[in-house]
Design a protein around this motif. Structure first.
Motif, PDB file in Angstrom:
ATOM      1  N   LEU A 130       2.643 -24.103  -1.770  1.00 40.45           N
ATOM      2  CA  LEU A 130       1.441 -23.792  -0.992  1.00 40.45           C
ATOM      3  C   LEU A 130       0.601 -25.047  -0.763  1.00 40.45           C
ATOM      4  CD1 LEU A 130       0.367 -20.335  -2.436  1.00 40.45           C
ATOM      5  CD2 LEU A 130       1.745 -20.851  -0.418  1.00 40.45           C
ATOM      6  N   MET A 131       0.657 -25.993  -1.684  1.00 40.03           N
ATOM      7  CA  MET A 131      -0.009 -27.271  -1.449  1.00 40.03           C
ATOM      8  C   MET A 131       0.579 -27.944  -0.214  1.00 40.03           C
ATOM      9  SD  MET A 131      -2.148 -29.705  -2.224  1.00 40.03           S
ATOM     10  CE  MET A 131      -2.674 -29.832  -3.929  1.00 40.03           C
ATOM     11  N   HIS A 139      -2.684 -31.518   8.682  1.00 44.34           N
ATOM     12  CA  HIS A 139      -2.132 -32.615   9.488  1.00 44.34           C
ATOM     13  C   HIS A 139      -1.291 -32.166  10.674  1.00 44.34           C
ATOM     14  CE1 HIS A 139      -3.594 -35.467   6.591  1.00 44.34           C
ATOM     15  NE2 HIS A 139      -3.012 -34.797   5.614  1.00 44.34           N
ATOM     16  N   GLY A 140      -0.949 -30.866  10.729  1.00 42.15           N
ATOM     17  CA  GLY A 140      -0.097 -30.455  11.827  1.00 42.15           C
ATOM     18  C   GLY A 140      -0.504 -29.183  12.530  1.00 42.15           C
ATOM     19  N   GLY A 141      -1.716 -28.696  12.241  1.00 44.93           N
ATOM     20  CA  GLY A 141      -2.148 -27.466  12.889  1.00 44.93           C
ATOM     21  C   GLY A 141      -1.634 -26.255  12.141  1.00 44.93           C
ATOM     22  N   VAL A 142      -1.127 -25.265  12.868  1.00 47.79           N
ATOM     23  CA  VAL A 142      -0.653 -24.026  12.249  1.00 47.79           C
ATOM     24  C   VAL A 142       0.595 -24.317  11.414  1.00 47.79           C
ATOM     25  CG1 VAL A 142       0.168 -21.683  12.660  1.00 47.79           C
ATOM     26  CG2 VAL A 142      -1.555 -22.695  14.174  1.00 47.79           C
ATOM     27  N   PRO A 143       0.615 -23.937  10.138  1.00 49.98           N
ATOM     28  CA  PRO A 143       1.809 -24.143   9.328  1.00 49.98           C
ATOM     29  C   PRO A 143       3.010 -23.418   9.925  1.00 49.98           C
ATOM     30  CG  PRO A 143      -0.059 -23.567   7.948  1.00 49.98           C
ATOM     31  CD  PRO A 143      -0.488 -23.369   9.374  1.00 49.98           C
ATOM     32  N   PRO A 144       4.205 -23.924   9.697  1.00 48.71           N
ATOM     33  CA  PRO A 144       5.387 -23.320  10.312  1.00 48.71           C
ATOM     34  C   PRO A 144       5.713 -21.936   9.761  1.00 48.71           C
ATOM     35  CG  PRO A 144       6.002 -25.069   8.777  1.00 48.71           C
ATOM     36  CD  PRO A 144       4.528 -25.141   8.942  1.00 48.71           C
ATOM     37  N   ARG A 145       5.233 -21.600   8.570  1.00 53.52           N
ATOM     38  CA  ARG A 145       5.547 -20.326   7.952  1.00 53.52           C
ATOM     39  C   ARG A 145       4.282 -19.488   7.830  1.00 53.52           C
ATOM     40  NH1 ARG A 145       9.893 -20.349   4.390  1.00 53.52           N
ATOM     41  NH2 ARG A 145       9.262 -18.200   3.955  1.00 53.52           N
ATOM     42  N   LEU A 146       4.155 -18.467   8.687  1.00 52.19           N
ATOM     43  CA  LEU A 146       2.965 -17.619   8.621  1.00 52.19           C
ATOM     44  C   LEU A 146       2.913 -16.823   7.329  1.00 52.19           C
ATOM     45  CD1 LEU A 146       2.580 -16.196  12.239  1.00 52.19           C
ATOM     46  CD2 LEU A 146       1.173 -17.925  11.099  1.00 52.19           C
ATOM     47  N   ASP A 147       4.078 -16.530   6.761  1.00 54.01           N
ATOM     48  CA  ASP A 147       4.060 -15.809   5.494  1.00 54.01           C
ATOM     49  C   ASP A 147       3.456 -16.659   4.386  1.00 54.01           C
ATOM     50  OD1 ASP A 147       6.275 -17.539   5.658  1.00 54.01           O
ATOM     51  OD2 ASP A 147       7.386 -16.391   4.167  1.00 54.01           O
ATOM     52  N   LYS A 148       3.658 -17.965   4.447  1.00 52.60           N
ATOM     53  CA  LYS A 148       3.050 -18.850   3.455  1.00 52.60           C
ATOM     54  C   LYS A 148       1.553 -18.998   3.697  1.00 52.60           C
ATOM     55  CE  LYS A 148       6.628 -19.607   1.000  1.00 52.60           C
ATOM     56  NZ  LYS A 148       6.679 -19.010  -0.358  1.00 52.60           N
ATOM     57  N   LEU A 149       1.149 -18.985   4.953  1.00 54.64           N
ATOM     58  CA  LEU A 149      -0.272 -19.025   5.256  1.00 54.64           C
ATOM     59  C   LEU A 149      -0.954 -17.766   4.734  1.00 54.64           C
ATOM     60  CD1 LEU A 149      -2.582 -20.527   6.668  1.00 54.64           C
ATOM     61  CD2 LEU A 149      -2.029 -19.257   8.738  1.00 54.64           C
ATOM     62  N   ARG A 150      -0.284 -16.631   4.892  1.00 48.71           N
ATOM     63  CA  ARG A 150      -0.812 -15.387   4.338  1.00 48.71           C
ATOM     64  C   ARG A 150      -0.969 -15.510   2.824  1.00 48.71           C
ATOM     65  NH1 ARG A 150       2.904 -12.187   5.844  1.00 48.71           N
ATOM     66  NH2 ARG A 150       1.949 -11.025   7.567  1.00 48.71           N
ATOM     67  N   GLU A 151       0.032 -16.030   2.167  1.00 45.26           N
ATOM     68  CA  GLU A 151      -0.012 -16.163   0.713  1.00 45.26           C
ATOM     69  C   GLU A 151      -1.128 -17.106   0.279  1.00 45.26           C
ATOM     70  OE1 GLU A 151       2.977 -17.405  -2.995  1.00 45.26           O
ATOM     71  OE2 GLU A 151       3.688 -17.436  -0.921  1.00 45.26           O
ATOM     72  N   LEU A 152      -1.379 -18.135   1.059  1.00 45.50           N
ATOM     73  CA  LEU A 152      -2.390 -19.136   0.715  1.00 45.50           C
ATOM     74  C   LEU A 152      -3.809 -18.621   0.907  1.00 45.50           C
ATOM     75  CD1 LEU A 152      -2.930 -22.150  -0.044  1.00 45.50           C
ATOM     76  CD2 LEU A 152      -2.907 -22.639   2.412  1.00 45.50           C
ATOM     77  N   GLU A 162      -2.960 -10.090  13.199  1.00 44.90           N
ATOM     78  CA  GLU A 162      -4.260 -10.681  12.869  1.00 44.90           C
ATOM     79  C   GLU A 162      -4.087 -12.062  12.261  1.00 44.90           C
ATOM     80  OE1 GLU A 162      -6.979  -8.127  10.736  1.00 44.90           O
ATOM     81  OE2 GLU A 162      -5.932  -6.351  11.507  1.00 44.90           O
ATOM     82  N   LEU A 163      -3.067 -12.211  11.448  1.00 45.56           N
ATOM     83  CA  LEU A 163      -2.804 -13.506  10.827  1.00 45.56           C
ATOM     84  C   LEU A 163      -2.575 -14.575  11.878  1.00 45.56           C
ATOM     85  CD1 LEU A 163      -2.228 -15.016   8.141  1.00 45.56           C
ATOM     86  CD2 LEU A 163       0.171 -14.393   8.452  1.00 45.56           C
ATOM     87  N   LEU A 164      -1.767 -14.266  12.885  1.00 43.65           N
ATOM     88  CA  LEU A 164      -1.493 -15.231  13.941  1.00 43.65           C
ATOM     89  C   LEU A 164      -2.748 -15.532  14.744  1.00 43.65           C
ATOM     90  CD1 LEU A 164       0.531 -16.955  15.464  1.00 43.65           C
ATOM     91  CD2 LEU A 164       1.080 -14.956  16.868  1.00 43.65           C
ATOM     92  N   GLU A 165      -3.556 -14.497  15.017  1.00 43.80           N
ATOM     93  CA  GLU A 165      -4.800 -14.699  15.766  1.00 43.80           C
ATOM     94  C   GLU A 165      -5.716 -15.684  15.060  1.00 43.80           C
ATOM     95  OE1 GLU A 165      -8.821 -12.177  16.965  1.00 43.80           O
ATOM     96  OE2 GLU A 165      -7.019 -11.115  16.296  1.00 43.80           O
ATOM     97  N   TYR A 166      -5.876 -15.534  13.756  1.00 46.10           N
ATOM     98  CA  TYR A 166      -6.754 -16.432  13.015  1.00 46.10           C
ATOM     99  C   TYR A 166      -6.111 -17.807  12.842  1.00 46.10           C
ATOM    100  CZ  TYR A 166      -9.338 -12.178  11.915  1.00 46.10           C
ATOM    101  OH  TYR A 166     -10.051 -11.014  12.003  1.00 46.10           O
ATOM    102  N   ALA A 167      -4.807 -17.812  12.609  1.00 47.23           N
ATOM    103  CA  ALA A 167      -4.124 -19.085  12.381  1.00 47.23           C
ATOM    104  C   ALA A 167      -4.267 -20.024  13.568  1.00 47.23           C
ATOM    105  CB  ALA A 167      -2.649 -18.835  12.077  1.00 47.23           C
TER     106      ALA A 167
END
Length: 255
Positions: A130-131, A139-152, A162-167
């Motif tokens: 997650l780090m 450094h790159g905008g939206v992380p490539p894995r939305l599931d990891k963004l959810r976890e973070l 909703e996750l994609l909308e906020y991301a």
């Protein structure tokens, strides 16, 4: 507390976000309860000027933005505001309250007075993948894995739509401001006059774990309130109302 006696609320967003993070739920929720509610976007965030120079801004520049907007809210409402800060916004609220009187401090999933070093070490030790995702966001905008963004940042129940909308609304943060919050902090002065304070966190927050929330509460001589369920972004998660209700209950008890 009658509507005419309620202090205004000034909401302060965290890193990578803007005033938009309060708009879906918290601003209408508290407006319906009679609170004059305001949210600022720090320079380089949301619709504020300074995006081109974002990498140059320091945490003290953000603190100057907060001081300027807080003064405007006080002039407009005739009362000092309650500062409601999330994460980095909570850190800024604490900085502001050491120099300026406020009606109250509500710190949600806040960076504690010692800064980001504890959060960084926690992620590196307990959640290294997650780090990496957090660095990807920086450094790159939206992380490539939305599931990891959810976890973070969110609870497991956060829908992908909703996750994609906020991301897509998250943005780069000033490296200098992040470094400022990571370096050893030298100012541990209490807030002027020790205003009423709420320190609210979540047991399931991976970015600001329980021990850091307790640390922030100790500095303000209050007991931390811990929720169960929401992730770091308390104001946008599916269980946002848990945080909003806790804040509303605390506000009703203000003198």
């Amino acid at each position: 507390m009658g509507p005419d006696l309620r202090p205004p609320l000034l909401f302060i967003h965290g890193a990578y976000a803007g005033a938009w993070c309060w708009q879906p739920y918290f601003l209408p929720y508290f407006a319906e309860r009679g609170y004059r509610s305001f949210a600022l976007s720090l320079r380089g965030h949301g619709g504020s000027a300074g995006a081109a120079e974002l990498s140059a801004w320091r945490i003290t520049d953000y603190a100057a933005d907060l001081a300027r907007v807080a003064a405007r809210v006080e002039a407009r409402c005739g009362r000092k505001p309650v500062l409601v800060g999330h994460s980095m916004g909570g850190f800024l609220a604490q900085m502001h309250a050491r120099k300026h009187a406020v009606a109250g401090l509500a710190l949600l999933a806040t960076v504690p007075p010692e800064g980001l070093i504890g959060s960084a070490l926690h992620l590196l030790w307990r959640h290294p993948r997650l780090m990496w995702e957090l660095n990807a966001l920086q450094h790159g905008g939206v992380p490539p894995r939305l599931d990891k963004l959810r976890e973070l940042l969110f609870s497991p129940q956060m829908p992908e739509r909703e996750l994609l909308e906020y991301a897509t609304r998250f943005q780069h943060e000033s490296d200098r401001a992040l470094i400022d919050m990571t370096l050893p902090q030298l100012d541990y002065r209490p807030p002027l006059g020790m205003p009423p304070a709420l320190v609210l966190g979540s047991e399931d927050d991976l970015l600001m774990p329980v021990h850091l929330i307790y640390s922030a509460a100790r500095q303000l001589e209050v007991h931390a309130q811990m929720l169960k369920g929401p992730g770091h972004l308390l104001m946008l998660d599916r269980d946002w109302r848990l945080a909003a209700d806790a804040l509303a209950d605390w506000l009703e008890e203000l003198p």
